[in-house]
Design a protein around this motif. Structure first.
Motif, mmCIF file in Angstrom:
data_model
loop_
_atom_site.group_PDB
_atom_site.id
_atom_site.type_symbol
_atom_site.label_atom_id
_atom_site.label_comp_id
_atom_site.label_asym_id
_atom_site.label_seq_id
_atom_site.Cartn_x
_atom_site.Cartn_y
_atom_site.Cartn_z
ATOM 1 N N VAL A 1 -0.764 7.619 -1.112
ATOM 2 C CA VAL A 1 -1.715 8.281 -2.014
ATOM 3 C C VAL A 1 -2.942 7.394 -2.229
ATOM 4 C CG1 VAL A 1 -2.086 9.173 -4.346
ATOM 5 C CG2 VAL A 1 0.094 9.593 -3.162
ATOM 6 N N ASN A 2 -2.695 6.130 -2.473
ATOM 7 C CA ASN A 2 -3.807 5.192 -2.671
ATOM 8 C C ASN A 2 -4.618 5.026 -1.390
ATOM 9 O OD1 ASN A 2 -5.235 3.272 -4.366
ATOM 10 N ND2 ASN A 2 -4.376 1.684 -3.060
ATOM 11 N N ASN B 1 -17.209 8.797 1.497
ATOM 12 C CA ASN B 1 -18.297 9.258 0.623
ATOM 13 C C ASN B 1 -19.449 8.259 0.590
ATOM 14 O OD1 ASN B 1 -16.937 11.600 -0.063
ATOM 15 N ND2 ASN B 1 -15.965 10.708 -1.871
ATOM 16 N N ILE C 1 -5.103 7.246 1.018
ATOM 17 C CA ILE C 1 -5.939 8.440 1.200
ATOM 18 C C ILE C 1 -7.150 8.385 0.279
ATOM 19 C CG2 ILE C 1 -6.025 10.948 0.889
ATOM 20 C CD1 ILE C 1 -3.088 11.024 1.756
ATOM 21 N N SER C 2 -6.945 7.922 -0.952
ATOM 22 C CA SER C 2 -8.047 7.789 -1.912
ATOM 23 C C SER C 2 -9.094 6.791 -1.407
ATOM 24 C CB SER C 2 -7.506 7.344 -3.269
ATOM 25 O OG SER C 2 -8.554 7.124 -4.188
ATOM 26 N N LEU C 3 -8.642 5.661 -0.859
ATOM 27 C CA LEU C 3 -9.561 4.644 -0.336
ATOM 28 C C LEU C 3 -10.360 5.179 0.844
ATOM 29 C CD1 LEU C 3 -7.221 1.516 -0.458
ATOM 30 C CD2 LEU C 3 -9.236 1.905 -1.867
ATOM 31 N N GLN D 1 0.831 -1.208 0.000
ATOM 32 C CA GLN D 1 0.000 0.000 0.000
ATOM 33 C C GLN D 1 0.865 1.258 0.000
ATOM 34 O OE1 GLN D 1 -2.781 1.489 -0.992
ATOM 35 N NE2 GLN D 1 -3.893 -0.041 0.221
ATOM 36 N N LYS E 1 -11.199 8.313 1.364
ATOM 37 C CA LYS E 1 -12.183 9.267 0.830
ATOM 38 C C LYS E 1 -13.372 8.538 0.202
ATOM 39 C CE LYS E 1 -9.014 13.118 -0.063
ATOM 40 N NZ LYS E 1 -8.381 13.978 -1.106
ATOM 41 N N ILE E 2 -13.082 7.479 -0.550
ATOM 42 C CA ILE E 2 -14.150 6.709 -1.206
ATOM 43 C C ILE E 2 -15.087 6.102 -0.169
ATOM 44 C CG2 ILE E 2 -14.651 4.644 -2.572
ATOM 45 C CD1 ILE E 2 -12.072 5.235 -4.144
#
Length: 225
Positions: A205-206, A216, A208-210, A202, A212-213
């Motif tokens: 950047v990935n 949401n 942080i994206s996970l 991991q 956020k997803i």
């Protein structure tokens, strides 16, 4: 620290340390965190985010009356059906019959790794994903659990009969069915995030994206609810 030196790892080069926050790891007196920071004050400690997520979920759930009731029912259920090896064996026996019938009519497929025998797992606040696994096992074993509770109601001691009756009444209520599936959905999303955050490959950047997803998705569920 001697272990690091044995593997030619210099404590002076440590820039950070992170784990789940267990007391024997981060203890203020002689925990690993303290030992490392005494040798290198720049080795800042960061609590494992996946573990923080699990603890946050459990804390939030305990502050919700419906969630607290759900897991109280599950705890009572596990105490009743898990009170003896005989009852656990009865659940396995009934579940084997359920799986055999489902295979016979083609509801499920057979194959390597499929339909493996599993027991009822007990949720623990400090174990990642345990609440999710507990809900999955309860839902999968539901018909078998009901049969065993009915047998206890019929053949158990007066005290066990009462406990089985109370638990069975809760299990068959709309509130329990709704909350079990609702929390299973929520823990499903967060469990995927926890598993992803623990991957060795991991990157930040990935990750942080996970996060956020997942945030949401949960916000949409809240708004729709």
């Amino acid at each position: 620290m001697s272990l690091l030196m044995e593997h030619s790892l210099s404590p002076s080069m440590i820039r950070g340390q992170g784990y789940d926050g267990a007391s024997n790891m981060r203890g203020e007196i002689n925990g690993l965190k303290t030992l490392i920071m005494n040798d290198n004050p720049r080795a800042y400690y960061i609590h494992c985010f996946a573990h923080q997520l699990q603890l946050t979920l459990v804390a939030v759930a305990k502050n919700n009356v419906n969630c607290t009731w759900l897991f109280d029912v599950l705890a009572n259920l596990l105490n009743v059906v898990g009170a003896s090896c005989k009852r656990r064996d009865l659940i396995r026996k009934h579940q084997a019959q359920v799986v055999a019938q489902a295979l016979e009519v083609g509801e499920i497929e057979s194959g390597s790794g499929l339909n493996q025998e599993r027991g009822l797992s007990r949720p623990e606040d400090t174990r990642w994903g345990s609440h999710y696994k507990c809900l999955i096992s309860i839902i999968n074993f539901f018909p078998s659990i009901v049969k065993v509770l009915e047998e206890i109601e019929e053949n158990g001691s007066p005290d066990d009969k009462l406990k089985a009756q109370v638990v069975l009444g809760s299990l068959e209520s709309f509130d329990f069915i709704f909350m079990a599936h609702f929390m299973l959905t929520i823990f499903g999303y967060t469990n995927d995030l926890c598993v992803a955050l623990q991957r060795k490959e991991q990157d930040i950047v990935n990750a942080i994206s996970l996060v956020k997803i997942t945030t949401n998705v949960l916000q949409k569920m809240r708004d729709q609810g």
